[in-house]
Design a protein around this motif. Structure first.
Motif, short mmCIF file in Angstrom:
data_model
loop_
_atom_site.label_atom_id
_atom_site.label_comp_id
_atom_site.label_asym_id
_atom_site.label_seq_id
_atom_site.Cartn_x
_atom_site.Cartn_y
_atom_site.Cartn_z
N GLY A 179 36.44 73.05 22.30
CA GLY A 179 36.01 73.34 23.66
C GLY A 179 34.65 74.01 23.70
O GLY A 179 33.85 73.75 24.61
N HIS A 219 46.73 68.67 31.71
CA HIS A 219 45.57 68.10 32.36
C HIS A 219 44.31 68.61 31.66
O HIS A 219 44.26 69.73 31.18
CB HIS A 219 45.56 68.50 33.84
CG HIS A 219 46.70 67.92 34.62
ND1 HIS A 219 46.76 66.58 34.97
CD2 HIS A 219 47.83 68.49 35.11
CE1 HIS A 219 47.87 66.36 35.65
NE2 HIS A 219 48.54 67.49 35.75
N LYS A 220 43.30 67.78 31.62
CA LYS A 220 42.04 68.16 31.00
C LYS A 220 40.89 67.66 31.86
O LYS A 220 40.22 66.69 31.51
CB LYS A 220 41.96 67.60 29.57
CG LYS A 220 40.79 68.16 28.76
CD LYS A 220 40.81 67.61 27.35
CE LYS A 220 39.67 68.18 26.51
NZ LYS A 220 39.66 67.66 25.13
N ILE A 249 38.34 71.80 28.24
CA ILE A 249 39.55 72.26 27.55
C ILE A 249 40.78 71.74 28.27
O ILE A 249 40.74 71.50 29.48
CB ILE A 249 39.60 73.81 27.48
CG1 ILE A 249 39.59 74.42 28.88
CG2 ILE A 249 38.49 74.36 26.62
CD1 ILE A 249 39.86 75.89 28.94
N PRO A 250 41.89 71.57 27.54
CA PRO A 250 43.15 71.26 28.22
C PRO A 250 43.68 72.50 28.93
O PRO A 250 43.55 73.62 28.41
CB PRO A 250 44.07 70.84 27.07
CG PRO A 250 43.50 71.51 25.86
CD PRO A 250 42.02 71.58 26.07
N LEU A 251 44.25 72.31 30.08
CA LEU A 251 44.73 73.45 30.88
C LEU A 251 46.14 73.81 30.44
O LEU A 251 47.14 73.52 31.12
CB LEU A 251 44.66 73.11 32.37
CG LEU A 251 43.25 72.77 32.88
CD1 LEU A 251 43.27 72.54 34.38
CD2 LEU A 251 42.26 73.84 32.50
N ALA A 277 35.66 74.40 32.42
CA ALA A 277 37.11 74.24 32.27
C ALA A 277 37.71 73.39 33.39
O ALA A 277 38.74 72.74 33.19
CB ALA A 277 37.79 75.61 32.24
N ASP A 312 41.50 73.89 19.79
CA ASP A 312 41.10 73.70 21.18
C ASP A 312 39.88 74.56 21.52
O ASP A 312 38.98 74.11 22.23
CB ASP A 312 42.25 74.06 22.12
CG ASP A 312 43.44 73.13 21.97
OD1 ASP A 312 43.21 71.92 21.77
OD2 ASP A 312 44.58 73.61 22.03
N LEU A 358 45.77 77.64 24.55
CA LEU A 358 44.82 77.02 23.64
C LEU A 358 45.08 77.44 22.20
O LEU A 358 45.35 78.61 21.92
CB LEU A 358 43.39 77.40 24.03
CG LEU A 358 42.95 77.08 25.46
CD1 LEU A 358 41.55 77.59 25.71
CD2 LEU A 358 43.04 75.59 25.73
N GLU A 402 46.55 78.54 34.43
CA GLU A 402 46.24 77.12 34.49
C GLU A 402 46.54 76.52 35.85
O GLU A 402 45.91 75.54 36.27
CB GLU A 402 46.99 76.36 33.39
CG GLU A 402 48.48 76.22 33.60
CD GLU A 402 49.26 77.43 33.13
OE1 GLU A 402 50.49 77.34 33.05
OE2 GLU A 402 48.63 78.47 32.83
#
Length: 369
Positions: free
Chosen positions: A71, A53-54, A58-60, A167, A67, A63, A357
């Motif tokens: 980010g 998920h993002k 940043i994507p959770l 985030a 990223d 990283l 996350e």
């Protein structure tokens, strides 16, 4: 030869008397499937990162370097007021002090006017008024630099909250970011002072054997060799302390509501077995930020030098002004970017070691508590 050949590509193997086998019921494994028909395992290095998920910058998930850099840029673009704006405000207020002092001395008296004569007369010696003016100008510049350093520490604390909010897809204003640091500002200053004293003690310990050899031994070679060795050891020790104890301490102090000692302990825990990763990203970030700051600051320094040479009486003021403006520009570039990457390193370590996350998804509203 047994006369049994594998089926052509694209055809199913025959069973028994040649009747095609019926597929197993859904959910049931295929029985007696030959080894050549089994799917080949994929090597670990070829597997892509898992989908994540993002909701924000940043994507959770854990990283990578890309990223973090992406980010950091997203974070600054998403919230320029609480990142670039805060850095510029602090640097501008701090650098206004030497500008005002030097400008006032230049405009109201002749204490700095004769300083430009040194460009034309190498034998020129400053009088008492020139010495007082130079001390006041450089002293105000030094004081402004110290004030900016403490202000930058507070901005770093603000960026911790900004990065955490970005985030999960939330945006903090400058006032909200400043309010979020309430209760931790003096702890943040205390953390910085603690490590400053630690670095000074390390420097003193490295200097003691060098000074002792210089005093006790007539030959300067041993003191020089020991000095080089102690200098290298000092660099290694400083880098180790910075990465293992200080780098992640500021985000831990701001986001986990702990004390100075607790923040240092958390930095030690999160950086365990991650020293080279943290160091590499930290150095790369510093190089990128420093290079960008130099590119932007070079024209400013060049203009101030040209003005100082063209108008010798304004040499001192032009030099101070160029330094002050370059400092503000560098703060606008370096402080937000490096602060963002450092805080993303903190989030990355918590995701890797504590599955943070999941909590971030809950805060973003992607999961129910």
């Amino acid at each position: 030869m047994s006369g049994v050949w594998p089926p052509p590509p694209g055809e199913q193997p025959q069973q028994g008397a040649g009747a095609p086998s019926s597929p197993p019921p859904p959910g049931q494994p295929v029985q007696n499937q030959p080894a050549w028909a089994q799917p080949l395992p994929q090597p670990g290095w070829a597997q892509p990162l898992p989908p994540a998920h993002k909701p924000g910058a940043i994507p959770l998930r854990p990283l990578g370097l890309g990223d973090m850099l992406d980010g950091a840029f997203r974070l600054v673009r998403f919230n320029p007021g609480a990142t670039v704006g805060a850095s510029v405000l602090v640097a501008a207020v701090a650098m206004a002090l030497p500008l005002v002092v030097t400008g006032a001395i230049t405009a109201t008296g002749d204490s700095l006017e004769g300083f430009g004569a040194s460009l034309e007369d190498p034998n020129w010696e400053p009088g008492n008024s020139e010495i007082v003016g130079m001390v006041a100008a450089f002293g105000s510049l030094l004081l402004g630099t110290v004030l900016q350093a403490f202000g930058t520490i507070l901005v770093s604390g603000m960026i911790s909250h900004v990065a955490h909010a970005a985030a999960i897809g939330k945006k903090l204003t400058l006032g909200q970011a400043w309010a979020a640091t309430h209760g931790n500002r003096w702890r943040l200053i205390g953390l910085a002072v603690l490590f400053l004293l630690l670095y000074l003690v390390m420097f003193a310990l490295a200097a003691v054997p060098v000074v002792a050899l210089a005093i006790m031994v007539d030959n300067p070679v041993p003191a020089i060799l020991v000095g080089v060795l102690m200098f290298l050891l000092l660099i290694v020790a400083s880098i180790f302390v910075s990465v293992r104890f200080y780098l992640l301490a500021i985000p831990a102090l701001m986001l986990e509501h702990t004390g100075v000692v607790g923040a240092v302990r958390r930095a030690w825990q999160l950086s365990a077995r991650q020293f080279w990763r943290l160091l590499g990203i930290w150095l790369l970030t510093a190089i990128i930020a420093g290079f960008a700051s130099q590119i932007v600051g070079f024209p400013i320094s060049l203009v101030s030098s040209i003005v100082g040479i063209a108008v010798p009486d304004l040499y001192f003021l032009a030099t101070i002004a160029g330094t002050a403006i370059s400092t503000v520009v560098a703060a606008a570039i370096a402080t937000p970017f490096t602060g963002a990457v450092t805080n993303l390193q903190y989030l990355d370590q918590r995701i890797r070691k504590e599955s943070y996350e999941v909590e971030l998804m809950e805060q973003a509203g992607l999961l129910s508590r």
